[in-house]
Motif scaffolding. Structure first.
Motif, PDB file in Angstrom:
ATOM      1  N   SER A  70      18.561  -6.037 101.282  1.00  0.00           N
ATOM      2  CA  SER A  70      19.711  -5.693 100.387  1.00  0.00           C
ATOM      3  C   SER A  70      19.746  -6.863  99.411  1.00  0.00           C
ATOM      4  CB  SER A  70      20.982  -5.200 101.093  1.00  0.00           C
ATOM      5  OG  SER A  70      21.863  -5.268 100.159  1.00  0.00           O
ATOM      6  N   THR A  71      19.902  -6.420  98.161  1.00  0.00           N
ATOM      7  CA  THR A  71      20.160  -7.774  97.269  1.00  0.00           C
ATOM      8  C   THR A  71      21.323  -7.165  96.073  1.00  0.00           C
ATOM      9  OG1 THR A  71      18.223  -7.121  95.901  1.00  0.00           O
ATOM     10  CG2 THR A  71      17.742  -8.951  97.414  1.00  0.00           C
ATOM     11  N   TYR A  72      22.128  -8.076  95.885  1.00  0.00           N
ATOM     12  CA  TYR A  72      23.031  -7.707  94.948  1.00  0.00           C
ATOM     13  C   TYR A  72      23.880  -6.294  95.290  1.00  0.00           C
ATOM     14  CZ  TYR A  72      20.885 -11.018  92.169  1.00  0.00           C
ATOM     15  OH  TYR A  72      20.181 -12.437  91.915  1.00  0.00           O
ATOM     16  N   GLY A  73      23.862  -6.087  96.661  1.00  0.00           N
ATOM     17  CA  GLY A  73      24.772  -5.024  97.273  1.00  0.00           C
ATOM     18  C   GLY A  73      23.955  -3.664  97.214  1.00  0.00           C
ATOM     19  N   SER A  74      22.804  -3.596  97.181  1.00  0.00           N
ATOM     20  CA  SER A  74      22.128  -2.331  97.176  1.00  0.00           C
ATOM     21  C   SER A  74      20.841  -2.679  97.840  1.00  0.00           C
ATOM     22  CB  SER A  74      21.604  -1.852  95.680  1.00  0.00           C
ATOM     23  OG  SER A  74      22.840  -1.690  94.975  1.00  0.00           O
ATOM     24  N   ILE A  75      20.633  -1.689  98.737  1.00  0.00           N
ATOM     25  CA  ILE A  75      19.402  -1.701  99.629  1.00  0.00           C
ATOM     26  C   ILE A  75      18.168  -1.591  98.778  1.00  0.00           C
ATOM     27  CG2 ILE A  75      17.853  -0.631 101.324  1.00  0.00           C
ATOM     28  CD1 ILE A  75      20.604   0.242 103.054  1.00  0.00           C
ATOM     29  N   THR A  76      17.345  -2.457  98.735  1.00  0.00           N
ATOM     30  CA  THR A  76      15.853  -2.627  97.754  1.00  0.00           C
ATOM     31  C   THR A  76      14.756  -2.314  98.444  1.00  0.00           C
ATOM     32  OG1 THR A  76      15.871  -4.901  97.838  1.00  0.00           O
ATOM     33  CG2 THR A  76      17.246  -3.966  96.150  1.00  0.00           C
ATOM     34  N   HIS A  77      14.662  -2.442  99.737  1.00  0.00           N
ATOM     35  CA  HIS A  77      13.322  -2.227 100.625  1.00  0.00           C
ATOM     36  C   HIS A  77      13.570  -1.690 101.953  1.00  0.00           C
ATOM     37  CE1 HIS A  77       9.143  -3.184 101.460  1.00  0.00           C
ATOM     38  NE2 HIS A  77       9.623  -3.495 102.569  1.00  0.00           N
ATOM     39  N   ILE A  78      12.814  -0.843 102.247  1.00  0.00           N
ATOM     40  CA  ILE A  78      12.970   0.097 103.516  1.00  0.00           C
ATOM     41  C   ILE A  78      11.653   0.241 104.175  1.00  0.00           C
ATOM     42  CG2 ILE A  78      13.878   2.267 104.685  1.00  0.00           C
ATOM     43  CD1 ILE A  78      15.545   2.667 102.213  1.00  0.00           C
ATOM     44  N   GLU A  79      11.414  -0.043 105.227  1.00  0.00           N
ATOM     45  CA  GLU A  79      10.212   0.214 106.272  1.00  0.00           C
ATOM     46  C   GLU A  79      10.662   1.022 107.144  1.00  0.00           C
ATOM     47  OE1 GLU A  79       7.201  -0.979 105.697  1.00  0.00           O
ATOM     48  OE2 GLU A  79       7.260  -2.375 104.144  1.00  0.00           O
ATOM     49  N   SER A  80       9.902   2.196 107.349  1.00  0.00           N
ATOM     50  CA  SER A  80      10.228   3.080 108.355  1.00  0.00           C
ATOM     51  C   SER A  80       9.165   3.483 109.394  1.00  0.00           C
ATOM     52  CB  SER A  80      10.858   4.338 108.018  1.00  0.00           C
ATOM     53  OG  SER A  80      10.023   4.843 106.951  1.00  0.00           O
ATOM     54  N   ALA A 185      10.188  -9.750 105.881  1.00  0.00           N
ATOM     55  CA  ALA A 185      11.311  -9.470 104.926  1.00  0.00           C
ATOM     56  C   ALA A 185      11.729 -10.641 104.015  1.00  0.00           C
ATOM     57  CB  ALA A 185      12.661  -9.039 105.786  1.00  0.00           C
ATOM     58  N   LEU A 186      11.871 -11.697 104.527  1.00  0.00           N
ATOM     59  CA  LEU A 186      11.870 -12.960 103.492  1.00  0.00           C
ATOM     60  C   LEU A 186      10.949 -12.944 102.481  1.00  0.00           C
ATOM     61  CD1 LEU A 186      12.690 -15.705 106.287  1.00  0.00           C
ATOM     62  CD2 LEU A 186      14.311 -14.845 104.452  1.00  0.00           C
ATOM     63  N   LYS A 187       9.725 -12.866 102.962  1.00  0.00           N
ATOM     64  CA  LYS A 187       8.682 -12.721 101.983  1.00  0.00           C
ATOM     65  C   LYS A 187       9.066 -11.579 100.630  1.00  0.00           C
ATOM     66  CE  LYS A 187       5.148 -12.298 104.580  1.00  0.00           C
ATOM     67  NZ  LYS A 187       3.498 -12.484 105.142  1.00  0.00           N
ATOM     68  N   GLN A 188       9.340 -10.499 101.161  1.00  0.00           N
ATOM     69  CA  GLN A 188      10.060  -9.719  99.982  1.00  0.00           C
ATOM     70  C   GLN A 188      10.898 -10.157  98.972  1.00  0.00           C
ATOM     71  OE1 GLN A 188       9.130  -6.394  99.610  1.00  0.00           O
ATOM     72  NE2 GLN A 188       7.592  -6.358 101.377  1.00  0.00           N
ATOM     73  N   LEU A 189      11.647 -11.455  99.611  1.00  0.00           N
ATOM     74  CA  LEU A 189      12.759 -11.752  98.793  1.00  0.00           C
ATOM     75  C   LEU A 189      12.013 -13.046  98.056  1.00  0.00           C
ATOM     76  CD1 LEU A 189      15.641 -11.756 101.108  1.00  0.00           C
ATOM     77  CD2 LEU A 189      15.643 -10.616  99.132  1.00  0.00           C
ATOM     78  N   GLY A 190      10.783 -13.327  98.111  1.00  0.00           N
ATOM     79  CA  GLY A 190      10.311 -14.403  97.330  1.00  0.00           C
ATOM     80  C   GLY A 190      10.201 -15.752  98.031  1.00  0.00           C
ATOM     81  N   VAL A 191      10.664 -15.465  99.436  1.00  0.00           N
ATOM     82  CA  VAL A 191      10.713 -16.906  99.957  1.00  0.00           C
ATOM     83  C   VAL A 191       9.666 -17.222 100.500  1.00  0.00           C
ATOM     84  CG1 VAL A 191      11.531 -18.262 102.029  1.00  0.00           C
ATOM     85  CG2 VAL A 191      12.928 -16.136 101.043  1.00  0.00           C
ATOM     86  N   LYS A 192       9.158 -18.657 100.334  1.00  0.00           N
ATOM     87  CA  LYS A 192       7.808 -19.306 100.664  1.00  0.00           C
ATOM     88  C   LYS A 192       7.853 -19.745 101.772  1.00  0.00           C
ATOM     89  CE  LYS A 192       6.367 -18.094  96.552  1.00  0.00           C
ATOM     90  NZ  LYS A 192       5.582 -16.947  96.312  1.00  0.00           N
ATOM     91  N   GLU A 193       6.686 -19.858 102.563  1.00  0.00           N
ATOM     92  CA  GLU A 193       6.659 -20.720 103.857  1.00  0.00           C
ATOM     93  C   GLU A 193       7.076 -22.192 103.642  1.00  0.00           C
ATOM     94  OE1 GLU A 193       2.970 -21.657 107.250  1.00  0.00           O
ATOM     95  OE2 GLU A 193       2.852 -20.076 105.444  1.00  0.00           O
TER      96      GLU A 193
END
Length: 256
Positions: A70-80, A185-193
């Protein structure tokens, strides 16, 4: 600027209570100095919100061990889960007379005991609907709460190509789709190793600990310990120790 990633329960959220104002104020101090705060929990997003003050709800949130972002109050990515996996799990649940909490991205299905300790953390703010399993549009997380022969059930479910976590001191199966974990999930947010600092307390924090620049384990977990740079024991005024460590990491020598 540094990204700080925090697990919730047992790391910054204790005894079922919301994150304390002491810690929240420290997080805000970090943000005011251009650092970024990310919360990453086994809880679905719905159940993260009641323990994080509303002023933090638009921060980046990772829920369901990484199945929800979730970013800015909305769910932006779902893996089911795949439908075939869900059908098989439901077959095994019936065979073992198991009870469960099954989450979609928002609503949920619950058949567990009414006095189960997990229930008090489910939709505490009454944001969602409890519905029959067949009414869920997708399934992102499955908790098996009770069962006849839990070990045999776990073995069957593992063979479906899913991930099972067992949280400390809980005889519960926490099931996620394959390749779902906090680091992905962190990678989905653009976080780098090696460009973030992680705080955690349990085995489901291992994937992000492996990729972090610096890691802080809260309390002790045998499996997590080998990936921890340092530890803050859960004794004395541990929240003040967490605040002191954050100030050291944010404003000290590590990232100057």
């Amino acid at each position: 600027m540094m990204k700080f990633v925090f697990d919730l329960d047992g790391t910054i959220c204790f005894h079922g209570q919301p994150v304390s104002e002491t810690l929240l104020k420290c997080f805000e101090d970090l943000v005011n100095e251009n650092h970024e705060i990310i919360f990453a929990s086994a809880r679905p997003i719905r159940d993260m919100l009641p323990v994080i003050h509303q002023r933090f709800h638009k921060y980046s949130l990772i829920g369901g061990n990484g199945s929800l972002v979730s970013t800015y109050g909305s769910i932006t990515h779902i893996e089911s889960f795949h439908n075939a996996q869900v059908l098989k799990v439901l077959q095994f649940i019936e065979e073992h007379q198991a009870t469960y909490l099954i989450d979609s991205d928002w609503d949920y299905s619950y058949t567990g005991p009414l006095d189960h300790h997990i229930l008090k953390n489910v939709d505490a703010s009454k944001l969602a609907k409890q519905v029959p399993i067949e009414s869920l549009m997708s399934v992102v997380k499955i908790l098996i709460l009770t069962a006849n022969d839990m070990e045999n059930l776990a073995e069957k479910i593992t063979n479906l190509g899913v991930v099972i976590h067992r949280h400390r001191n809980e005889n519960v199966l926490d099931i996620s789709p394959q390749n779902i974990h906090k680091w992905n999930a962190l990678k989905q947010l653009g976080v780098k190793e090696k460009q973030f600092i992680a705080f955690g307390n349990d085995a489901n924090d291992i994937p992000m600990f492996k990729k972090a620049q610096h890691t802080v384990m809260i309390g002790h977990h045998d499996d997590l310990a080998q990936y921890a740079t340092e530890t803050i024991p859960l004794e004395g005024n541990y929240e003040e120790k967490i605040v002191a460590k954050l100030k050291e990491l944010a404003f000290g020598q590590l990232i100057n």
